[in-house]
Design an enzyme around this catalytic site. Structure first.
Site, short mmCIF file in Angstrom:
data_model
loop_
_atom_site.label_atom_id
_atom_site.label_comp_id
_atom_site.label_asym_id
_atom_site.label_seq_id
_atom_site.Cartn_x
_atom_site.Cartn_y
_atom_site.Cartn_z
N ASN A 46 0.62 -0.98 -0.13
CA ASN A 46 0.07 0.16 -0.09
C ASN A 46 0.88 1.27 0.00
O ASN A 46 2.01 1.34 0.92
CB ASN A 46 -1.05 0.02 1.21
CG ASN A 46 -0.34 -0.30 2.50
OD1 ASN A 46 0.68 -0.77 2.76
ND2 ASN A 46 -1.19 0.30 3.51
N GLU A 59 -2.94 -4.88 -3.18
CA GLU A 59 -3.25 -5.81 -4.09
C GLU A 59 -3.36 -5.22 -5.54
O GLU A 59 -2.89 -5.77 -6.34
CB GLU A 59 -4.63 -6.29 -3.62
CG GLU A 59 -4.95 -6.83 -2.52
CD GLU A 59 -5.15 -6.02 -1.43
OE1 GLU A 59 -4.47 -4.99 -1.48
OE2 GLU A 59 -6.08 -6.65 -0.70
N CYS A 91 -10.11 -5.32 0.12
CA CYS A 91 -11.19 -4.28 0.43
C CYS A 91 -12.03 -4.58 -1.07
O CYS A 91 -11.63 -5.52 -1.77
CB CYS A 91 -10.71 -2.80 0.20
SG CYS A 91 -9.91 -2.22 -1.10
N CYS A 94 -10.49 -3.71 -4.56
CA CYS A 94 -9.42 -4.74 -4.93
C CYS A 94 -10.12 -6.14 -5.27
O CYS A 94 -9.68 -6.64 -6.25
CB CYS A 94 -8.53 -4.96 -3.75
SG CYS A 94 -7.18 -3.60 -3.36
#
Ligand code: THU
Length: 136
Positions: A46, A59, A91, A94
């Site tokens: 991230n 991701e 999430c 993603c």
């Protein structure tokens, strides 16, 4: 068929990658590792931004990096969230992006800083994915 040994290797790569996360705002590091069809492993982390909404998840970074390298088909995903006590799954955004390049039966593993591990699939994470075959 992705072996358990391969999933362990993928989880290890995700864990290593998480150390490179740029998460000065949430202090929540995420590492992702995807297994490409050709056997290679691509990782992502991230990357946050002071304009919070611009944050990119681990991701999607892994997916876009792999696509940049010419990979368009992925067999498995592992996630590592070392700053959480329980496993954290991808999430919603993603899940949608992952499903673009991964079949519903692709294995997904996510863990945390404890020994708890969740083994699931893309199809379980994004059920009733009626648009999946649209691009064909
Ligand atoms: N995050 C990911 O990288 N992947 C997910 O699937 C969930 C959330 C990141 C975004 C943000 O940098 C931090 O985790 C806290 O939400």
């Amino acid at each position: 068929m992705v072996t358990n040994e391969k999933m362990n290797e993928l989880a290890e790569e995700a864990k290593k990658a998480a150390n490179n996360a740029y998460a000065p705002y949430s202090h929540f590091r995420v590492g992702a590792a995807i297994l490409c069809k050709d056997g290679s492993i691509v990782t992502g982390v991230n990357v946050e931004n002071r304009s919070y909404g611009l944050t990119i998840c681990a991701e999607r970074n892994a997916i876009t990096t792999a696509v940049t390298q010419g990979q368009y088909s992925f067999l498995a995903l592992a996630l590592s969230t070392p700053d959480s006590d329980s496993p954290v799954g991808p999430c919603g955004a993603c899940r949608q992006v992952l499903s673009e390049f991964m079949a519903p039966d692709c294995p997904v593993r996510f863990g945390s800083n404890s020994t708890a591990i969740i083994d699931t699939t893309i199809g379980e994470l994004l059920p009733f994915d009626s648009l999946h075959d649209l691009k064909k």
